[in-house]
Design a protein around this motif. Structure first.
Motif, short mmCIF file in Angstrom:
data_model
loop_
_atom_site.label_atom_id
_atom_site.label_comp_id
_atom_site.label_asym_id
_atom_site.label_seq_id
_atom_site.Cartn_x
_atom_site.Cartn_y
_atom_site.Cartn_z
N THR A 1 0.82 -1.21 0.00
CA THR A 1 0.00 0.00 0.00
C THR A 1 0.86 1.27 0.00
O THR A 1 1.85 1.35 0.72
N THR A 2 0.46 2.24 -0.79
CA THR A 2 1.08 3.57 -0.71
C THR A 2 0.24 4.45 0.21
O THR A 2 -0.93 4.16 0.47
N ILE A 3 0.84 5.52 0.68
CA ILE A 3 0.17 6.39 1.64
C ILE A 3 -1.13 6.94 1.08
O ILE A 3 -2.14 7.05 1.77
N ASP A 4 -1.11 7.29 -0.21
CA ASP A 4 -2.27 7.94 -0.82
C ASP A 4 -3.20 6.97 -1.55
O ASP A 4 -4.10 7.39 -2.29
N SER A 5 -3.02 5.66 -1.34
CA SER A 5 -3.86 4.68 -2.04
C SER A 5 -5.33 4.81 -1.63
O SER A 5 -5.66 4.93 -0.45
N ALA A 6 -6.20 4.71 -2.63
CA ALA A 6 -7.65 4.75 -2.35
C ALA A 6 -8.22 3.36 -2.14
O ALA A 6 -9.38 3.23 -1.75
N ALA A 7 -7.41 2.32 -2.37
CA ALA A 7 -7.92 0.95 -2.23
C ALA A 7 -8.47 0.67 -0.83
O ALA A 7 -9.55 0.08 -0.70
N PRO A 8 -7.78 1.05 0.26
CA PRO A 8 -8.35 0.80 1.58
C PRO A 8 -9.71 1.46 1.78
O PRO A 8 -10.61 0.88 2.40
N LEU A 9 -9.86 2.66 1.26
CA LEU A 9 -11.14 3.37 1.38
C LEU A 9 -12.25 2.61 0.66
O LEU A 9 -13.35 2.44 1.21
N ARG A 10 -11.96 2.12 -0.53
CA ARG A 10 -12.97 1.38 -1.29
C ARG A 10 -13.29 0.03 -0.65
O ARG A 10 -14.43 -0.42 -0.66
N LEU A 11 -12.27 -0.63 -0.12
CA LEU A 11 -12.51 -1.91 0.57
C LEU A 11 -13.40 -1.70 1.78
O LEU A 11 -14.32 -2.48 2.03
N ARG A 12 -13.12 -0.65 2.54
CA ARG A 12 -13.95 -0.35 3.71
C ARG A 12 -15.39 -0.07 3.30
O ARG A 12 -16.33 -0.59 3.91
N ASP A 13 -15.56 0.74 2.26
CA ASP A 13 -16.91 1.10 1.83
C ASP A 13 -17.67 -0.09 1.27
O ASP A 13 -18.90 -0.13 1.34
N PRO B 1 10.77 5.15 -1.56
CA PRO B 1 9.88 6.15 -2.15
C PRO B 1 9.10 6.92 -1.08
O PRO B 1 8.58 6.33 -0.13
N SER B 2 8.99 8.22 -1.26
CA SER B 2 8.39 9.07 -0.24
C SER B 2 6.90 8.86 -0.06
O SER B 2 6.32 9.35 0.90
N ASN B 3 6.25 8.13 -0.97
CA ASN B 3 4.81 7.88 -0.83
C ASN B 3 4.52 6.56 -0.11
O ASN B 3 3.42 6.04 -0.20
N THR B 4 5.52 6.03 0.61
CA THR B 4 5.30 4.83 1.42
C THR B 4 5.55 5.14 2.88
O THR B 4 6.47 5.89 3.22
#
Length: 333
Positions: free
Chosen positions: A122-134, A183-186
């Protein structure tokens, strides 16, 4: 002739629904009856249908692991312990590999009828966790965490390992330090950089931004960054390079070799993760490590707990780090 649960029921002297409940270890069935059903099933060579189990329980007993960083050697070492722990818990591991964290990932995960997911890259800005939760699909973070949704997670505390590593480096005379970080997004790269800078700061060493590179977790990226850094560093040249992980460190070792620098006589290199290959005599990499297999097993337990006890409080399993002194860290030149 295919053996069915009805055949097992006749031999065990119970009803067909009792066979299903007994083989699912249902608490409503006595231990004596469960044993009789198991013996009958074994005698007849009966294999329960996974599809049937899924229909009766509402679960497929399949857990997905999502990997998007397909080139990283790190993740090849976590698949086996996750598989073994899930198998022990009565679940199957389904590996899902994607080249990018995009909008279609969650739909593909849902289409596979999974009971839960381990998010490993997972990257910090990933939307996958949000979609999985929803969408109501349980998930846990492994190693890296996202910023949009809080969830169960297994993470590493890099601070104690870096304190040990920096203390060892200072004792060997190192003051001019460079870093090829992740990478800075992790979340891993951010946490490790903070822990490294704090550990250096305890000895009055400031990590000069000119001597820092942030790259993907790959040996190729590590080699390119380390070579560019070393060629442009000027004087005094760094005597030690801290790397974001072992794979990046392998690249830094390659860069030193191509530049004609001897390790550790001319340049020391320190990694992070303590992958099995790091201890090979041909590499013998000084590195900060942690219990990779234990953390992988913990992620399997967390996702199963989240599936079976969805109301439990969120848990963050933190694994301590420690430093492993090997050949690539020597006295400063």
């Amino acid at each position: 002739m295919v053996v069915t649960s009805r055949d097992v029921a006749r031999l065990a002297g119970v009803s067909q629904p009792t066979v299903s409940r007994a083989l699912r270890d249902d608490i409503r069935v006595s231990e004596q009856t469960k044993q009789r059903v198991r013996e009958a099933a074994q005698l007849l060579g009966y294999i329960p249908s996974e599809a049937g189990r899924a229909l009766s329980s509402g679960r497929t007993r399949r857990i997905g692991m999502l990997l998007t960083d397909l080139d990283s050697q790190f993740y090849s070492h976590i698949i086996a312990p996750v598989h073994r722990e899930l198998e022990r818990l009565g679940y199957q591991l389904m590996l899902h590999t994607e080249t990018a964290d995009n909008d279609t990932i969650v739909e593909r995960l849902l289409a596979n009828g999974l009971d839960g997911v381990i998010l490993a890259t997972t990257t910090i800005d990933s939307a996958a966790p949000l979609r999985l939760r929803d969408r109501g699909l349980p998930f846990v973070y492994f190693n890296r965490t996202g910023s949009l949704v809080d969830a169960d997670a297994t993470v590493v505390d890099a601070a104690p390992g870096y304190r040990e590593a920096v203390r060892a480096a200072v004792d060997l005379g190192h003051r001019n330090v460079a870093a090829v970080l992740g990478p800075s997004n992790t979340s891993t790269a951010q946490h490790r950089e903070q822990a490294l800078r704090a550990a250096l700061g305890e000895h009055g060493i400031v990590l000069d931004e000119r001597l820092v590179r942030r790259v993907p977790y790959s040996s190729a990226a590590g080699e390119i960054a380390a070579r560019e850094l070393l060629e442009s560093a000027g004087e005094p040249a760094p005597t030690l390079v801290f790397c974001g992980n072992d794979v990046v460190a392998y690249g830094a070792l390659n860069a030193a070799h191509r530049l004609g620098l001897r390790v550790p006589d001319d340049l020391s290199v320190v990694g992070f993760d303590d992958l099995p290959e790091a201890a090979w005599p041909i590499i013998d990499l000084a590195t900060v490590g942690f219990d990779i297999a234990g953390m992988a097993s913990a992620s399997a337990n967390l996702v199963v707990r989240r599936i079976e006890r969805p109301g439990d409080e969120l848990e963050r399993a933190v694994f301590a780090s420690s430093f492993h002194l090997r050949r690539t860290l020597g006295p400063a030149r």
